[in-house]
Design an enzyme around this catalytic site. Structure first.
Site, PDB file in Angstrom:
ATOM      1  N   ASP A 159       0.843  -1.200   0.000  1.00 31.62           N
ATOM      2  CA  ASP A 159       0.000   0.000   0.000  1.00 31.62           C
ATOM      3  C   ASP A 159       0.882   1.257   0.000  1.00 31.62           C
ATOM      4  OD1 ASP A 159      -2.489  -1.624   0.540  1.00 31.62           O
ATOM      5  OD2 ASP A 159      -1.306  -2.108   2.298  1.00 31.62           O
ATOM      6  N   HIS A 187      -4.572  -3.449   6.347  1.00 35.10           N
ATOM      7  CA  HIS A 187      -4.408  -3.701   4.906  1.00 35.10           C
ATOM      8  C   HIS A 187      -5.781  -4.091   4.362  1.00 35.10           C
ATOM      9  CE1 HIS A 187      -2.951  -4.955   1.065  1.00 35.10           C
ATOM     10  NE2 HIS A 187      -3.379  -6.190   1.250  1.00 35.10           N
TER      11      HIS A 187
HETATM   12  P1  NAD Z   1      -2.002 -18.462  -4.474  1.00 37.23           P
HETATM   13  O1  NAD Z   1      -3.313 -19.147  -4.354  1.00 37.23           O
HETATM   14  O2  NAD Z   1      -1.378 -18.309  -5.801  1.00 37.23           O
HETATM   15  O3  NAD Z   1      -0.949 -19.210  -3.539  1.00 37.23           O
HETATM   16  C1  NAD Z   1      -1.217 -19.536  -2.219  1.00 37.23           C
HETATM   17  C2  NAD Z   1      -0.417 -20.793  -1.913  1.00 37.23           C
HETATM   18  O4  NAD Z   1      -0.539 -21.042  -0.526  1.00 37.23           O
HETATM   19  C3  NAD Z   1      -0.922 -22.026  -2.650  1.00 37.23           C
HETATM   20  O5  NAD Z   1       0.163 -22.614  -3.354  1.00 37.23           O
HETATM   21  C4  NAD Z   1      -1.449 -22.936  -1.534  1.00 37.23           C
HETATM   22  O6  NAD Z   1      -1.220 -24.291  -1.798  1.00 37.23           O
HETATM   23  C5  NAD Z   1      -0.611 -22.439  -0.354  1.00 37.23           C
HETATM   24  N1  NAD Z   1      -1.176 -22.728   0.963  1.00 37.23           N
HETATM   25  C6  NAD Z   1      -2.478 -22.709   1.332  1.00 37.23           C
HETATM   26  N2  NAD Z   1      -2.586 -23.060   2.631  1.00 37.23           N
HETATM   27  C7  NAD Z   1      -1.340 -23.274   3.096  1.00 37.23           C
HETATM   28  C8  NAD Z   1      -0.802 -23.654   4.338  1.00 37.23           C
HETATM   29  N3  NAD Z   1      -1.580 -23.923   5.400  1.00 37.23           N
HETATM   30  N4  NAD Z   1       0.540 -23.785   4.458  1.00 37.23           N
HETATM   31  C9  NAD Z   1       1.343 -23.553   3.415  1.00 37.23           C
HETATM   32  N5  NAD Z   1       0.892 -23.197   2.187  1.00 37.23           N
HETATM   33  C10 NAD Z   1      -0.437 -23.044   2.039  1.00 37.23           C
HETATM   34  O7  NAD Z   1      -2.165 -17.050  -3.727  1.00 37.23           O
HETATM   35  P2  NAD Z   1      -1.213 -15.771  -3.834  1.00 37.23           P
HETATM   36  O8  NAD Z   1      -1.633 -14.926  -4.960  1.00 37.23           O
HETATM   37  O9  NAD Z   1       0.218 -16.215  -3.738  1.00 37.23           O
HETATM   38  O10 NAD Z   1      -1.644 -15.002  -2.500  1.00 37.23           O
HETATM   39  C11 NAD Z   1      -1.363 -15.537  -1.231  1.00 37.23           C
HETATM   40  C12 NAD Z   1      -2.005 -14.664  -0.155  1.00 37.23           C
HETATM   41  O11 NAD Z   1      -1.418 -13.358  -0.128  1.00 37.23           O
HETATM   42  C13 NAD Z   1      -3.518 -14.417  -0.348  1.00 37.23           C
HETATM   43  O12 NAD Z   1      -4.172 -14.504   0.907  1.00 37.23           O
HETATM   44  C14 NAD Z   1      -3.563 -13.000  -0.883  1.00 37.23           C
HETATM   45  O13 NAD Z   1      -4.798 -12.386  -0.645  1.00 37.23           O
HETATM   46  C15 NAD Z   1      -2.446 -12.370  -0.081  1.00 37.23           C
HETATM   47  N6  NAD Z   1      -1.905 -11.102  -0.582  1.00 37.23           N
HETATM   48  C16 NAD Z   1      -1.570 -10.161   0.353  1.00 37.23           C
HETATM   49  C17 NAD Z   1      -1.028  -8.947  -0.049  1.00 37.23           C
HETATM   50  C18 NAD Z   1      -0.657  -7.893   0.971  1.00 37.23           C
HETATM   51  O14 NAD Z   1      -0.332  -6.762   0.553  1.00 37.23           O
HETATM   52  N7  NAD Z   1      -0.685  -8.129   2.267  1.00 37.23           N
HETATM   53  C19 NAD Z   1      -0.787  -8.717  -1.403  1.00 37.23           C
HETATM   54  C20 NAD Z   1      -1.137  -9.708  -2.326  1.00 37.23           C
HETATM   55  C21 NAD Z   1      -1.696 -10.898  -1.893  1.00 37.23           C
HETATM   56  C1  LMR Z   2      -3.527  -6.608  -2.633  1.00 36.24           C
HETATM   57  O1  LMR Z   2      -3.622  -5.591  -1.961  1.00 36.24           O
HETATM   58  O2  LMR Z   2      -3.196  -6.591  -3.841  1.00 36.24           O
HETATM   59  C2  LMR Z   2      -3.753  -7.942  -1.972  1.00 36.24           C
HETATM   60  O3  LMR Z   2      -4.121  -7.783  -0.637  1.00 36.24           O
HETATM   61  C3  LMR Z   2      -4.700  -8.802  -2.727  1.00 36.24           C
HETATM   62  C4  LMR Z   2      -6.117  -8.325  -2.584  1.00 36.24           C
HETATM   63  O4  LMR Z   2      -6.968  -9.134  -2.208  1.00 36.24           O
HETATM   64  O5  LMR Z   2      -6.381  -7.157  -2.856  1.00 36.24           O
END
Ligand code: NAD
Ligand code: LMR
Length: 324
Positions: A159, A187
């Site tokens: 962010d 967030h």
């Molecule tokens: P994705 O679905 O591509 O990958 C998630 C992975 O986590 C998968 O490979 C899955 O098998 C694995 N997984 C699920 N449960 C698990 C566990 N208990 N232990 C280990 N691995 C596990 O998702 P992504 O695009 O990589 O996003 C992951 C997370 O990050 C989501 O919750 C998304 O919303 C979040 N995210 C946060 C931010 C932020 O700014 N804070 C930004 C982007 C995404």
């Molecule tokens: C983001 O900010 O891009 C991540 O938290 C993914 C989402 O759900 O927006």
């Protein structure tokens, strides 16, 4: 030669994990002279894909990468780890808010907190990326009573970087010319991107942009950027999220050179945000530690938004109290 540091990535076969592992192995996070051991944690159905990630990491022949552990056992994945990047969780889809993921994702973070408590380095630094990141970090922290609670953080650096990009575009200056950006709170769509203390090329940002743009364009654009990316890409942000995670840990470990960065950290009463939530504050980092920037004047407009996002975090906390 420095002793290798251990970095755990959960969800390492997912979108963000795939973007993270290679950059960490190439030295972008801990420095170009710091060997690393990657400990990649996944769930059983993703172990084949994880094996592929490990094969590709080997094929890069990174000079700094000393070993790769792949596992679906958190007790192995967190063993002696110095840095834990908790990414593995479900992403939201179109029309969802991040807190809609709490019931499903929240239960991942209790057992992982416990495994960190039992197996990680006593100084482990934890960054939660999986959404809803702030409250998931709280759950992990609550389940790790023997670790330093201050070392449980959540990611609002994405962010922060998004806010820098928006203000840079508006003022026609490069984002490296901007100081004093702040993301307060959760967030989520209630986060408060604040430019009141910001300068661009040494000039006060609020004097460079009109209030209408700030309130009606900048703030909602930063708040809604994640949803806009999901709409455009059909999947949530991945490379930018990985990059922000690298920025977060790099600055925490190596220092932020006096620059303010945003980190969601356990609230300690600063700015009237009472203890018990993981809240994003402006911080500076030095000697492997962070410190909340103190003494900023908060006007009524900011106070209202800071309280709103705090209230959302307290509601999320209430919703998972059985996991804490
Ligand atoms: P994705 O679905 O591509 O990958 C998630 C992975 O986590 C998968 O490979 C899955 O098998 C694995 N997984 C699920 N449960 C698990 C566990 N208990 N232990 C280990 N691995 C596990 O998702 P992504 O695009 O990589 O996003 C992951 C997370 O990050 C989501 O919750 C998304 O919303 C979040 N995210 C946060 C931010 C932020 O700014 N804070 C930004 C982007 C995404
Ligand atoms: C983001 O900010 O891009 C991540 O938290 C993914 C989402 O759900 O927006």
């Amino acid at each position: 030669m420095k002793k290798p540091l251990r970095v755990t990535i959960t969800g390492a076969a997912g979108q963000i994990g795939y973007a993270l592992a290679f950059r960490i192995a190439s030295g972008d996070m801990l420095g170009k002279d710091q060997p690393v051991i990657l400990q990649l944690l996944e769930i059983p159905p993703a172990m084949d894909a994880l094996k592929g990630v490990a094969m590709e990491l080997e094929d890069c022949a990174f000079p700094l990468l000393h070993d790769i552990v792949t596992t679906d056992d958190a007790n192995v994945g967190f063993k002696d780890t110095d840095f834990a990047l908790l990414v593995g969780a479900k992403p939201r889809g179109p029309g969802m808010e991040r807190k809609d993921l709490l019931k499903e994702n929240g239960k991942i973070f209790g057992p992982q907190g416990k495994a960190l408590n039992d197996h990680a380095s006593r100084d482990v630094k934890v960054l939660v990326v999986g959404n809803p990141a702030n409250t998931n970090a709280l759950i992990a922290q609550a389940n790790a009573p023997d670790l330093d609670p201050r070392n449980f953080t959540a990611m609002t650096r994405l962010d922060h970087n998004r806010a820098l990009a928006q203000l840079a575009e508006k003022t026609g200056k490069h984002h490296t010319r901007i100081d004093g950006m702040i993301i307060w709170g959760n967030h989520s769509a209630t986060q408060y991107p604040d430019i009141a203390h910001c300068s661009v090329d040494g000039k006060a940002a609020p004097e460079l942009v009109d209030q209408g743009w700030y309130r009606d364009d900048f703030i909602p654009t930063v708040q809604q950027r994640g949803a806009a990316i999901i709409k455009a890409r059909g999947a949530s942000s991945a490379a930018s999220a990985a990059s922000a995670a690298i920025d977060h840990i790099r600055d925490w470990h190596l220092g932020s050179d006096g620059k303010w960065v945003s980190m969601a950290v356990p609230s300690d009463g600063s700015y009237g945000i009472k203890e018990g939530v993981i809240y994003s504050f402006p911080v500076t980092c030095k000697n492997g530690d962070y410190e909340i920037v103190q003494g900023l004047e908060i006007d009524a407009f900011s106070r209202e938004r800071m309280t709103l996002t705090e209230e959302e975090l307290r509601e999320e906390r209430e919703g998972v109290k059985e996991l804490l």
